[in-house]
Design a protein around this motif. Structure first.
Motif, PDB file in Angstrom:
ATOM      1  N   ILE A 122      54.946  20.359  64.647  1.00  0.00           N
ATOM      2  CA  ILE A 122      54.111  20.800  65.780  1.00  0.00           C
ATOM      3  C   ILE A 122      54.624  22.132  66.322  1.00  0.00           C
ATOM      4  CG2 ILE A 122      53.152  20.237  68.046  1.00  0.00           C
ATOM      5  CD1 ILE A 122      53.226  17.297  67.245  1.00  0.00           C
ATOM      6  N   GLY A 123      55.826  22.174  66.851  1.00  0.00           N
ATOM      7  CA  GLY A 123      56.481  23.426  67.169  1.00  0.00           C
ATOM      8  C   GLY A 123      55.979  24.161  68.400  1.00  0.00           C
ATOM      9  N   LEU A 124      56.429  25.424  68.515  1.00  0.00           N
ATOM     10  CA  LEU A 124      56.126  26.251  69.670  1.00  0.00           C
ATOM     11  C   LEU A 124      54.621  26.410  69.849  1.00  0.00           C
ATOM     12  CD1 LEU A 124      57.370  28.102  71.906  1.00  0.00           C
ATOM     13  CD2 LEU A 124      57.066  29.998  70.298  1.00  0.00           C
ATOM     14  N   ASP A 125      54.161  26.193  71.061  1.00  0.00           N
ATOM     15  CA  ASP A 125      52.747  26.343  71.412  1.00  0.00           C
ATOM     16  C   ASP A 125      51.827  25.483  70.546  1.00  0.00           C
ATOM     17  OD1 ASP A 125      53.495  28.234  73.334  1.00  0.00           O
ATOM     18  OD2 ASP A 125      53.246  29.910  71.940  1.00  0.00           O
ATOM     19  N   ASP A 126      52.362  24.372  70.036  1.00  0.00           N
ATOM     20  CA  ASP A 126      51.585  23.477  69.161  1.00  0.00           C
ATOM     21  C   ASP A 126      51.018  24.214  67.947  1.00  0.00           C
ATOM     22  OD1 ASP A 126      52.103  21.426  70.932  1.00  0.00           O
ATOM     23  OD2 ASP A 126      50.082  21.325  71.762  1.00  0.00           O
ATOM     24  N   ALA A 127      51.739  25.239  67.487  1.00  0.00           N
ATOM     25  CA  ALA A 127      51.219  26.076  66.404  1.00  0.00           C
ATOM     26  C   ALA A 127      50.944  25.288  65.133  1.00  0.00           C
ATOM     27  CB  ALA A 127      52.205  27.203  66.105  1.00  0.00           C
ATOM     28  N   GLY A 128      51.760  24.281  64.849  1.00  0.00           N
ATOM     29  CA  GLY A 128      51.609  23.540  63.603  1.00  0.00           C
ATOM     30  C   GLY A 128      50.362  22.701  63.504  1.00  0.00           C
ATOM     31  N   ILE A 129      49.675  22.502  64.632  1.00  0.00           N
ATOM     32  CA  ILE A 129      48.453  21.687  64.617  1.00  0.00           C
ATOM     33  C   ILE A 129      47.254  22.488  65.131  1.00  0.00           C
ATOM     34  CG2 ILE A 129      49.674  19.490  64.744  1.00  0.00           C
ATOM     35  CD1 ILE A 129      49.023  19.405  67.752  1.00  0.00           C
ATOM     36  N   ALA A 130      47.315  23.805  65.046  1.00  0.00           N
ATOM     37  CA  ALA A 130      46.208  24.647  65.501  1.00  0.00           C
ATOM     38  C   ALA A 130      44.906  24.310  64.789  1.00  0.00           C
ATOM     39  CB  ALA A 130      46.556  26.120  65.281  1.00  0.00           C
ATOM     40  N   VAL A 131      44.997  23.781  63.586  1.00  0.00           N
ATOM     41  CA  VAL A 131      43.812  23.432  62.804  1.00  0.00           C
ATOM     42  C   VAL A 131      42.897  22.465  63.542  1.00  0.00           C
ATOM     43  CG1 VAL A 131      44.955  21.531  61.579  1.00  0.00           C
ATOM     44  CG2 VAL A 131      42.995  22.681  60.529  1.00  0.00           C
ATOM     45  N   LEU A 132      43.453  21.610  64.369  1.00  0.00           N
ATOM     46  CA  LEU A 132      42.627  20.594  65.027  1.00  0.00           C
ATOM     47  C   LEU A 132      41.556  21.235  65.911  1.00  0.00           C
ATOM     48  CD1 LEU A 132      45.376  17.994  66.014  1.00  0.00           C
ATOM     49  CD2 LEU A 132      43.936  18.017  63.975  1.00  0.00           C
ATOM     50  N   ASP A 133      41.959  22.165  66.771  1.00  0.00           N
ATOM     51  CA  ASP A 133      40.993  22.830  67.643  1.00  0.00           C
ATOM     52  C   ASP A 133      40.110  23.795  66.869  1.00  0.00           C
ATOM     53  OD1 ASP A 133      41.849  21.473  69.885  1.00  0.00           O
ATOM     54  OD2 ASP A 133      43.196  23.072  70.553  1.00  0.00           O
ATOM     55  N   MET A 134      40.698  24.512  65.907  1.00  0.00           N
ATOM     56  CA  MET A 134      39.905  25.437  65.115  1.00  0.00           C
ATOM     57  C   MET A 134      38.789  24.703  64.389  1.00  0.00           C
ATOM     58  SD  MET A 134      42.914  27.913  63.546  1.00  0.00           S
ATOM     59  CE  MET A 134      41.772  28.805  62.454  1.00  0.00           C
ATOM     60  N   ALA A 135      39.129  23.567  63.793  1.00  0.00           N
ATOM     61  CA  ALA A 135      38.131  22.783  63.070  1.00  0.00           C
ATOM     62  C   ALA A 135      37.090  22.197  64.022  1.00  0.00           C
ATOM     63  CB  ALA A 135      38.820  21.672  62.283  1.00  0.00           C
ATOM     64  N   GLN A 136      37.528  21.697  65.161  1.00  0.00           N
ATOM     65  CA  GLN A 136      36.603  21.110  66.129  1.00  0.00           C
ATOM     66  C   GLN A 136      35.547  22.113  66.548  1.00  0.00           C
ATOM     67  OE1 GLN A 136      36.700  17.854  67.171  1.00  0.00           O
ATOM     68  NE2 GLN A 136      34.929  18.106  68.517  1.00  0.00           N
ATOM     69  N   ARG A 137      35.964  23.355  66.794  1.00  0.00           N
ATOM     70  CA  ARG A 137      35.008  24.381  67.211  1.00  0.00           C
ATOM     71  C   ARG A 137      33.974  24.684  66.135  1.00  0.00           C
ATOM     72  NH1 ARG A 137      39.786  26.798  69.358  1.00  0.00           N
ATOM     73  NH2 ARG A 137      39.865  28.299  67.645  1.00  0.00           N
ATOM     74  N   LEU A 138      34.341  24.429  64.883  1.00  0.00           N
ATOM     75  CA  LEU A 138      33.402  24.676  63.772  1.00  0.00           C
ATOM     76  C   LEU A 138      32.618  23.429  63.381  1.00  0.00           C
ATOM     77  CD1 LEU A 138      35.668  26.862  61.437  1.00  0.00           C
ATOM     78  CD2 LEU A 138      33.838  27.642  62.939  1.00  0.00           C
ATOM     79  N   GLY A 139      32.868  22.321  64.065  1.00  0.00           N
ATOM     80  CA  GLY A 139      32.181  21.075  63.730  1.00  0.00           C
ATOM     81  C   GLY A 139      32.771  20.373  62.526  1.00  0.00           C
ATOM     82  N   VAL A 140      34.089  20.559  62.293  1.00  0.00           N
ATOM     83  CA  VAL A 140      34.770  19.964  61.140  1.00  0.00           C
ATOM     84  C   VAL A 140      35.802  18.940  61.625  1.00  0.00           C
ATOM     85  CG1 VAL A 140      36.222  20.417  59.119  1.00  0.00           C
ATOM     86  CG2 VAL A 140      34.467  22.078  59.793  1.00  0.00           C
ATOM     87  N   ALA A 141      35.774  17.755  61.042  1.00  0.00           N
ATOM     88  CA  ALA A 141      36.764  16.720  61.360  1.00  0.00           C
ATOM     89  C   ALA A 141      38.118  17.125  60.783  1.00  0.00           C
ATOM     90  CB  ALA A 141      36.323  15.376  60.800  1.00  0.00           C
ATOM     91  N   ALA A 142      39.193  16.891  61.544  1.00  0.00           N
ATOM     92  CA  ALA A 142      40.519  17.297  61.086  1.00  0.00           C
ATOM     93  C   ALA A 142      41.584  16.346  61.609  1.00  0.00           C
ATOM     94  CB  ALA A 142      40.835  18.726  61.548  1.00  0.00           C
ATOM     95  N   ALA A 143      42.638  16.195  60.791  1.00  0.00           N
ATOM     96  CA  ALA A 143      43.804  15.397  61.170  1.00  0.00           C
ATOM     97  C   ALA A 143      45.040  16.095  60.643  1.00  0.00           C
ATOM     98  CB  ALA A 143      43.700  13.989  60.598  1.00  0.00           C
ATOM     99  N   THR A 144      46.182  15.783  61.226  1.00  0.00           N
ATOM    100  CA  THR A 144      47.452  16.282  60.701  1.00  0.00           C
ATOM    101  C   THR A 144      48.358  15.107  60.392  1.00  0.00           C
ATOM    102  OG1 THR A 144      48.310  16.595  62.962  1.00  0.00           O
ATOM    103  CG2 THR A 144      47.379  18.520  61.849  1.00  0.00           C
TER     104      THR A 144
END
Length: 274
Positions: A58-80
């Protein structure tokens, strides 16, 4: 290891988000890559049905899971997947041993939940629908620093895949994780540089997040990782400016690298000296 021929149709395994084929489009992509901005951009631009990345501590500023919000904004389901349960850089291990750490709302709506096995989660994500929307382009993923008095250049690259022949003999600061891709030592870095820097991605199971370091040693390359808690994985500028060294291989130690020191201080000294 997971036998990839047994993976259900519609699920694509990719040890690295930089190595996606045409079959990734419309599929559930399970990748060994971290879930930070650049790797997320690579999987999302393939127009997948859904994605699973490693959380990279996960790391600083939750950088390791940025995909979750990026995918959500595009209408894509995502998990880490939790870095503590499977080797980063190894999609087969993610499917076999990984457990879900975080999910976005779209994935949760399909029944994916935290602590679920990634095999089960990927199966549920097959019910998702590809949005076909493009992620915002990442325009500056590579930058080379040169200063008067430096003997070496410092290349800042958001992904280790962005090295070029110009980096031979130079210093390469990558924002990639320090795990071997698919466990292959030959893929530690693609050029014979003076030094290579990675994020330790939270280190994780079997010290996977720092497994490139011994492979770099065997080639006489100084290798260090910075703590994922100190700098944003996936962003080379953050690694360089904010990172603190967490681990160093023997070659780097002989050249003065010490765990706990600011990366920028050490790297600039090498640029001036070697």
């Amino acid at each position: 290891m997971t036998d990839r021929t047994d993976v259900p149709a519609g699920i694509v395994l990719a040890d690295s988000a930089t190595k996606l084929g045409a079959d990734a489009s419309g599929s559930v992509i399970v990748t060994g890559s971290h879930g930070a901005r650049y790797a997320a951009y690579l999987t999302l631009r393939a127009h997948p049905r859904a994605v699973v990345h490693n959380d990279a501590g996960i790391g600083l500023d939750d950088a390791g899971i940025a995909v979750l919000d990026m995918a959500q904004r595009l209408g894509v389901a995502a998990a880490t997947a939790s870095h503590a349960t499977c080797r980063i850089g190894d999609a087969g291990d993610t499917m076999r041993r990984g457990t879900v750490c975080r999910v976005n709302a779209l994935a949760a709506g399909l029944g994916v939940r935290e602590r679920m096995g990634c095999w089960e989660a990927a199966g549920l994500l097959l019910a998702a629908t590809a949005s076909g929307r493009d992620p915002e382009a990442i325009t500056e993923a590579r930058r080379v620093l040169r200063e008067p008095g430096w003997k070496k250049a410092i290349a800042l690259i958001d992904s280790a895949s962005l090295v070029t022949p110009d980096d031979v003999g130079q210093i390469v600061v990558t924002a990639s994780h320090g795990g071997l891709i698919g466990g292959n030592p030959r893929l530690a870095i693609q050029v014979d540089c003076l030094a290579a820097v990675y994020s330790d991605a939270g280190v994780g199971i079997e010290d996977a997040g720092i497994s490139r370091l011994p492979a770099l040693d065997s080639r006489g390359i100084a290798g260090v990782t910075v703590s994922a808690a100190s700098a944003r994985i996936g962003e080379a500028a953050s690694i360089f400016e904010q990172g603190f060294i967490s681990f160093a291989n023997e070659t780097a130690c002989r050249r003065g690298a010490v765990a706990g020191e600011p990366l920028r201080q050490r790297i600039v000294r090498w640029a001036e000296t070697f």
